[in-house]
Design a protein around this motif. Structure first.
Motif, PDB file in Angstrom:
ATOM      1  N   ASP A  55       3.917 -58.905 -24.465  1.00 51.66           N
ATOM      2  CA  ASP A  55       4.874 -59.452 -23.503  1.00 51.66           C
ATOM      3  C   ASP A  55       4.469 -60.858 -23.090  1.00 51.66           C
ATOM      4  OD1 ASP A  55       7.062 -58.896 -21.349  1.00 51.66           O
ATOM      5  OD2 ASP A  55       5.341 -59.728 -20.256  1.00 51.66           O
ATOM      6  N   THR A  56       5.457 -61.767 -23.044  1.00 52.73           N
ATOM      7  CA  THR A  56       5.193 -63.163 -22.697  1.00 52.73           C
ATOM      8  C   THR A  56       5.880 -63.568 -21.396  1.00 52.73           C
ATOM      9  OG1 THR A  56       7.086 -63.917 -24.014  1.00 52.73           O
ATOM     10  CG2 THR A  56       4.946 -63.796 -25.127  1.00 52.73           C
ATOM     11  N   VAL A  57       6.263 -62.585 -20.592  1.00 55.29           N
ATOM     12  CA  VAL A  57       7.017 -62.884 -19.373  1.00 55.29           C
ATOM     13  C   VAL A  57       6.243 -62.524 -18.113  1.00 55.29           C
ATOM     14  CG1 VAL A  57       9.092 -62.355 -18.045  1.00 55.29           C
ATOM     15  CG2 VAL A  57       9.241 -62.631 -20.528  1.00 55.29           C
ATOM     16  N   LEU A  58       5.663 -61.320 -18.063  1.00 54.28           N
ATOM     17  CA  LEU A  58       5.103 -60.815 -16.812  1.00 54.28           C
ATOM     18  C   LEU A  58       3.934 -61.640 -16.311  1.00 54.28           C
ATOM     19  CD1 LEU A  58       5.124 -58.718 -14.574  1.00 54.28           C
ATOM     20  CD2 LEU A  58       3.610 -57.305 -15.972  1.00 54.28           C
ATOM     21  N   LEU A  59       2.968 -61.950 -17.178  1.00 50.50           N
ATOM     22  CA  LEU A  59       1.797 -62.693 -16.717  1.00 50.50           C
ATOM     23  C   LEU A  59       2.164 -64.111 -16.281  1.00 50.50           C
ATOM     24  CD1 LEU A  59      -1.161 -62.824 -16.107  1.00 50.50           C
ATOM     25  CD2 LEU A  59      -1.637 -63.197 -18.536  1.00 50.50           C
ATOM     26  N   PRO A  60       2.981 -64.861 -17.040  1.00 49.99           N
ATOM     27  CA  PRO A  60       3.425 -66.160 -16.521  1.00 49.99           C
ATOM     28  C   PRO A  60       4.147 -66.036 -15.188  1.00 49.99           C
ATOM     29  CG  PRO A  60       3.884 -66.018 -18.859  1.00 49.99           C
ATOM     30  CD  PRO A  60       3.414 -64.660 -18.427  1.00 49.99           C
ATOM     31  N   MET A  61       4.941 -64.981 -15.022  1.00 54.54           N
ATOM     32  CA  MET A  61       5.632 -64.769 -13.760  1.00 54.54           C
ATOM     33  C   MET A  61       4.628 -64.567 -12.636  1.00 54.54           C
ATOM     34  SD  MET A  61       8.295 -61.729 -12.672  1.00 54.54           S
ATOM     35  CE  MET A  61       6.979 -60.494 -12.555  1.00 54.54           C
ATOM     36  N   ALA A  62       3.599 -63.760 -12.863  1.00 53.24           N
ATOM     37  CA  ALA A  62       2.584 -63.505 -11.832  1.00 53.24           C
ATOM     38  C   ALA A  62       1.818 -64.785 -11.495  1.00 53.24           C
ATOM     39  CB  ALA A  62       1.621 -62.417 -12.304  1.00 53.24           C
ATOM     40  N   LEU A  63       1.532 -65.601 -12.501  1.00 49.71           N
ATOM     41  CA  LEU A  63       0.837 -66.862 -12.253  1.00 49.71           C
ATOM     42  C   LEU A  63       1.687 -67.792 -11.388  1.00 49.71           C
ATOM     43  CD1 LEU A  63      -0.598 -67.559 -15.833  1.00 49.71           C
ATOM     44  CD2 LEU A  63      -1.827 -66.644 -13.866  1.00 49.71           C
ATOM     45  N   ALA A  64       2.978 -67.869 -11.694  1.00 51.17           N
ATOM     46  CA  ALA A  64       3.875 -68.719 -10.905  1.00 51.17           C
ATOM     47  C   ALA A  64       3.976 -68.213  -9.466  1.00 51.17           C
ATOM     48  CB  ALA A  64       5.256 -68.777 -11.556  1.00 51.17           C
ATOM     49  N   ILE A  65       4.013 -66.902  -9.299  1.00 50.61           N
ATOM     50  CA  ILE A  65       4.063 -66.324  -7.952  1.00 50.61           C
ATOM     51  C   ILE A  65       2.797 -66.702  -7.170  1.00 50.61           C
ATOM     52  CG2 ILE A  65       3.936 -64.140  -6.668  1.00 50.61           C
ATOM     53  CD1 ILE A  65       5.802 -62.945  -8.784  1.00 50.61           C
ATOM     54  N   ALA A  66       1.650 -66.621  -7.807  1.00 49.88           N
ATOM     55  CA  ALA A  66       0.390 -66.933  -7.132  1.00 49.88           C
ATOM     56  C   ALA A  66       0.360 -68.385  -6.663  1.00 49.88           C
ATOM     57  CB  ALA A  66      -0.785 -66.655  -8.077  1.00 49.88           C
ATOM     58  N   VAL A  67       0.742 -69.293  -7.544  1.00 52.42           N
ATOM     59  CA  VAL A  67       0.752 -70.711  -7.168  1.00 52.42           C
ATOM     60  C   VAL A  67       1.791 -70.968  -6.082  1.00 52.42           C
ATOM     61  CG1 VAL A  67       1.221 -73.044  -7.997  1.00 52.42           C
ATOM     62  CG2 VAL A  67      -0.123 -71.481  -9.403  1.00 52.42           C
ATOM     63  N   GLY A  68       2.935 -70.306  -6.180  1.00 58.72           N
ATOM     64  CA  GLY A  68       3.977 -70.463  -5.175  1.00 58.72           C
ATOM     65  C   GLY A  68       3.526 -70.014  -3.801  1.00 58.72           C
ATOM     66  N   LEU A  69       2.804 -68.905  -3.723  1.00 57.90           N
ATOM     67  CA  LEU A  69       2.331 -68.408  -2.430  1.00 57.90           C
ATOM     68  C   LEU A  69       1.339 -69.372  -1.787  1.00 57.90           C
ATOM     69  CD1 LEU A  69       1.835 -64.592  -3.194  1.00 57.90           C
ATOM     70  CD2 LEU A  69       3.565 -65.622  -1.708  1.00 57.90           C
ATOM     71  N   VAL A  70       0.414 -69.872  -2.578  1.00 52.94           N
ATOM     72  CA  VAL A  70      -0.566 -70.827  -2.043  1.00 52.94           C
ATOM     73  C   VAL A  70       0.129 -72.104  -1.579  1.00 52.94           C
ATOM     74  CG1 VAL A  70      -2.577 -72.256  -2.581  1.00 52.94           C
ATOM     75  CG2 VAL A  70      -2.452 -69.910  -3.433  1.00 52.94           C
ATOM     76  N   SER A  71       1.072 -72.584  -2.394  1.00 61.19           N
ATOM     77  CA  SER A  71       1.705 -73.881  -2.142  1.00 61.19           C
ATOM     78  C   SER A  71       2.661 -73.846  -0.962  1.00 61.19           C
ATOM     79  CB  SER A  71       2.468 -74.344  -3.382  1.00 61.19           C
ATOM     80  OG  SER A  71       1.635 -74.378  -4.520  1.00 61.19           O
ATOM     81  N   LEU A  72       3.482 -72.805  -0.871  1.00 59.55           N
ATOM     82  CA  LEU A  72       4.556 -72.783   0.118  1.00 59.55           C
ATOM     83  C   LEU A  72       4.196 -72.019   1.385  1.00 59.55           C
ATOM     84  CD1 LEU A  72       7.662 -72.240  -2.196  1.00 59.55           C
ATOM     85  CD2 LEU A  72       6.667 -74.374  -1.376  1.00 59.55           C
ATOM     86  N   TYR A  73       3.126 -71.250   1.337  1.00 57.40           N
ATOM     87  CA  TYR A  73       2.751 -70.467   2.521  1.00 57.40           C
ATOM     88  C   TYR A  73       1.423 -70.957   3.108  1.00 57.40           C
ATOM     89  CZ  TYR A  73       0.834 -66.632   5.256  1.00 57.40           C
ATOM     90  OH  TYR A  73       0.232 -65.903   6.247  1.00 57.40           O
TER      91      TYR A  73
END
Length: 231
Positions: free
Chosen positions: A40-58
């Motif tokens: 799968d090439t979707v789930l891990l990139p999605m989780a990485l984007a979520i992690a960066v988003g949480l740090v950046s926006l919260y």
């Protein structure tokens, strides 16, 4: 500068938001990762984007706005430790936190879940740095405009969920209306997520999307610097 970094590191490790930024993407990865194919090439990139988003926006804007609200930045301006040093240390620590969160996700995905890891390492690093820069710029703009830490927290949350939706992190882009999916791909988080998926699929990241993220990082950082208040 080193003493300041040590103190800020200790404060960051006690911040519940830092723990959430590590655990929430990991929880999503583990829960959904047990039912996906190893390639799968979707789930891990999605989780990485979520992690960066949480740090950046919260975490980033809330921390900086809270420091200004409490007068910490104003008091530092009268000492040899300038407010700019605190800002630089905070940016570095938040970057380290984002790297740690993504490293933890990749370690768990690669060892426990047997997930696919990209072969284009340099491309992946470049996408991470440019994408994180674009997201951090938004966090800095929130910190610049928010009157206090609570407002920064609220603004970050309000921005995160629409951006996550448009980026395909909540609903797959294939299930969105074409116009919404097209718009989402050119948002900072959308371009970041799509570039990560390209790398995971073995392709080079799109130069257009890389340029989009770099433009967001530059323009929004300039705006954040213009509006940022030390007190």
């Amino acid at each position: 500068m080193m003493k300041l970094a040590i103190v800020e590191t200790k404060l960051l490790t006690r911040e519940p938001g830092a723990l959430f930024s590590l655990l929430i993407p990991l929880f999503i990865l583990v829960v959904f990762g047990s039912s996906i194919e190893p390639g799968d090439t979707v789930l891990l990139p999605m989780a990485l984007a979520i992690a960066v988003g949480l740090v950046s926006l919260y975490l980033l804007p809330t921390t900086l706005a809270t420091y200004r609200e409490r007068g910490i930045l104003r008091r530092l301006s009268t000492t040899p430790v300038r407010p700019g040093n605190l800002l630089a240390v905070q940016l570095l620590l938040q970057l380290v936190l984002a790297v740690t969160a993504c490293g933890l996700l990749m370690a768990v995905a690669g060892t426990v879940l047997g997930a696919h890891l990209p072969s284009r390492v340099l491309s992946g690093v470049l996408v991470f740095l440019v994408g994180t820069a674009s997201m951090f710029a938004i966090g800095l703009l929130i910190a610049a405009l928010a009157p206090n830490g609570r407002a920064a927290n609220g603004i970050g949350v309000l921005l995160y969920f629409p951006m996550a939706y448009l980026a395909g992190l909540i609903q797959p882009m294939q299930q969105m209306p074409d116009i919404v999916a097209a718009i989402g791909e050119y948002t900072p988080l959308g371009a970041f997520g799509q570039s990560l998926r390209d790398v995971w699929a073995g392709s080079a990241p799109s130069p257009l999307l890389m340029g989009v993220m770099a433009a967001y990082a530059l323009v929004i950082s300039i705006a954040a610097a213009k509006f940022f208040r030390w007190e």
